[in-house]
Design a protein around this motif. Structure first.
Motif, PDB file in Angstrom:
ATOM      1  N   SER A 150      13.578  13.940  12.347  1.00  0.00           N
ATOM      2  CA  SER A 150      14.779  13.143  12.627  1.00  0.00           C
ATOM      3  C   SER A 150      14.513  11.662  12.396  1.00  0.00           C
ATOM      4  CB  SER A 150      15.250  13.380  14.067  1.00  0.00           C
ATOM      5  OG  SER A 150      14.338  12.833  15.004  1.00  0.00           O
ATOM      6  N   HIS A 172      15.542   7.005   6.170  1.00  0.00           N
ATOM      7  CA  HIS A 172      16.115   7.093   4.832  1.00  0.00           C
ATOM      8  C   HIS A 172      17.560   6.616   4.814  1.00  0.00           C
ATOM      9  CE1 HIS A 172      12.990  10.342   3.505  1.00  0.00           C
ATOM     10  NE2 HIS A 172      12.496   9.113   3.538  1.00  0.00           N
ATOM     11  N   SER A 173      18.214   6.682   5.973  1.00  0.00           N
ATOM     12  CA  SER A 173      19.611   6.255   6.035  1.00  0.00           C
ATOM     13  C   SER A 173      19.750   4.757   6.225  1.00  0.00           C
ATOM     14  CB  SER A 173      20.331   6.976   7.183  1.00  0.00           C
ATOM     15  OG  SER A 173      19.815   6.558   8.440  1.00  0.00           O
ATOM     16  N   ALA A 177      14.612  11.141   8.611  1.00  0.00           N
ATOM     17  CA  ALA A 177      15.986  11.130   8.124  1.00  0.00           C
ATOM     18  C   ALA A 177      16.677   9.820   8.466  1.00  0.00           C
ATOM     19  CB  ALA A 177      16.748  12.316   8.714  1.00  0.00           C
ATOM     20  N   ARG A 178      16.388   9.318   9.675  1.00  0.00           N
ATOM     21  CA  ARG A 178      16.986   8.064  10.105  1.00  0.00           C
ATOM     22  C   ARG A 178      16.491   6.903   9.253  1.00  0.00           C
ATOM     23  NH1 ARG A 178      15.721   6.581  16.115  1.00  0.00           N
ATOM     24  NH2 ARG A 178      16.453   8.733  16.290  1.00  0.00           N
TER      25      ARG A 178
END
Length: 428
Positions: free
Chosen positions: A409, A415-416, A412-413
């Motif tokens: 998680s 990369h955002s 993913a964070r």
């Protein structure tokens, strides 16, 4: 043959391999003897990450650097010493300086993707400032709430300035991190109530080593061969907050009904151990107390299999009210019945038909539970079996999945988020 032509060219049949993710771990303890950090580091290795770990030294003979199951371990010159508040503060400060230099120097040479910081102390997380500026995701692993633990150890009041400062440092430290981990529900609720949003804290429980605490590896002792002995066991830190002196008093009172009752203690010698022996002498049960010292986990597992009853006799305090002792799972993993205090940290996981609980600090209630356990072996075994099912839900393989999901998680964070600034120095 020179395959490299102009800058950026590669051999015809090859391509640049993706850079391995890199993590750093800060641990104010020794490695690999602390199970929680070791398991987390090894889990990151299993995913293909490179892991550098900075920790203390247990002795002068410990190597300054070694590779343990893929984890690159770096040890400071600092050897942990126990003492008063000032000693702890000075040691924390020295280790913080070492960690700051370690992460800054190595982080400039090799960009870190993740920094995993284990408390105590909470403020150790600020040593990750440079890696964070370069885009690293910061995990603060809150093994214990420092304000509650310090009030329990040193008898401080919640309004005393050191405790107030610790609460502020906790809030700032969690705020600096991207994710906080903690080992139980009560701790998560506490941190969320005063330091952060509830979704910033995730639970990864401490669970025994399944390969060590395995009932198939060590046979249990048969009650028919005990010659009337009723063996009670306690292992762990021998301290006032853990109520070992109250347990000795309970043993003294229980012997009137259970003549064969014996208490076996395991743990490193501490100043409080003298108090435990004094209580045993006062009540005339010194011959019933068997102190075995500090043992390896394999030896503890064997001792549990020989016990009739495991004990967690904690006193009531702001810390023990919320703590979940891993010893409970260690007993239950080996199908050993256990008596533990009726506190929020434990009741979040167990009901009365899954664990035999007593009112913390109440010796009368503790004696009553010991007598009941001795008189009702069949019912007690049924309770232990129910408790074993709770333990099975929190095997390390399940907790490891939670930890790795938390890492995913974070990735993913990251990369955002907008693209990070260029590295301060290129990796070589």
């Amino acid at each position: 043959m020179n395959f490299m032509g102009r800058k950026g060219n590669f051999p015809p049949d090859t391509a640049p391999s993706p850079r391995r993710k890199r993590a750093a771990v800060l641990l104010y303890s020794d490695y690999p003897f602390d199970p929680r950090p070791r398991r987390a580091a090894e889990a990151m290795i299993e995913t293909g990450m490179q892991v550098d770990l900075l920790c203390l030294r247990m002795s002068e003979t410990a190597p300054r650097r070694e590779c343990i199951k893929g984890v690159e371990v770096y040890r400071t010159r600092l050897i942990r010493q126990r003492g008063g508040k000032l000693v702890y503060f000075l040691q924390y400060g020295r280790f913080f300086c070492s960690a700051l230099w370690f992460l800054t120097w190595r982080g400039l040479r090799h960009k870190y993707d993740v920094i995993h910081v284990h408390n105590m102390p909470d403020f150790l997380v600020f040593a990750a400032l440079i890696p964070k500026l370069r885009g690293a995701q910061i995990i603060l692993d809150l093994h214990d709430p420092m304000p509650e633990l310090m009030t329990s150890i040193y008898g401080l009041k919640p309004t005393d300035w050191p405790v107030c400062l610790l609460r502020k440092l906790e809030r700032w430290s969690i705020g600096f991190s991207h994710l906080a981990l903690t080992p139980n529900i009560a701790f998560k609720a506490l941190f969320a109530s005063r330091s952060c949003a509830v979704d910033k804290v995730q639970i990864v429980m401490n669970s025994p080593e399944a390969r060590i605490f395995d009932p198939s590896r060590t046979p249990a002792r048969s009650r028919s061969l005990q010659d009337g002995e009723f063996r009670i066991m306690h292992h762990g830190t021998i301290a006032h907050r853990h109520g070992v002196d109250l347990l000795v008093e309970a043993i003294a009172r229980a012997r009137e009904t259970i003549p064969g009752v014996q208490l076996h203690l395991y743990g490193a010698p501490t100043p409080f151990l003298t108090r435990v022996f004094d209580v045993g002498s006062y009540f005339g049960v010194s011959d019933r107390i068997h102190y075995h010292g500090l043992k390896f986990q394999t030896e503890i597992a064997c001792a549990i299999r020989e016990a009739d009853l495991g004990m967690v006799p904690n006193r009531q305090s702001s810390f023990t009210a919320l703590n979940f002792p891993t010893r409970i799972f260690e007993y239950l993993a080996l199908r050993c019945p256990v008596i533990a205090p009726r506190t929020r940290g434990i009741a979040d996981y167990f009901s009365p038909d899954q664990l035999l609980m007593f009112e913390p600090g109440n010796v009368d209630d503790l004696v009553a539970k010991i007598l009941w356990a001795n008189a009702h072996p069949v019912e007690l075994r049924s309770i232990a079996n129910e408790g074993f099912e709770i333990y099975r839900q929190h095997l390390w393989k399940n907790e490891k999945d939670r930890f790795l999901n938390a890492l995913a998680s974070l990735e993913a964070r990251s990369h955002s988020l907008p693209e990070q600034a260029a590295p301060l120095r290129a990796s070589r």
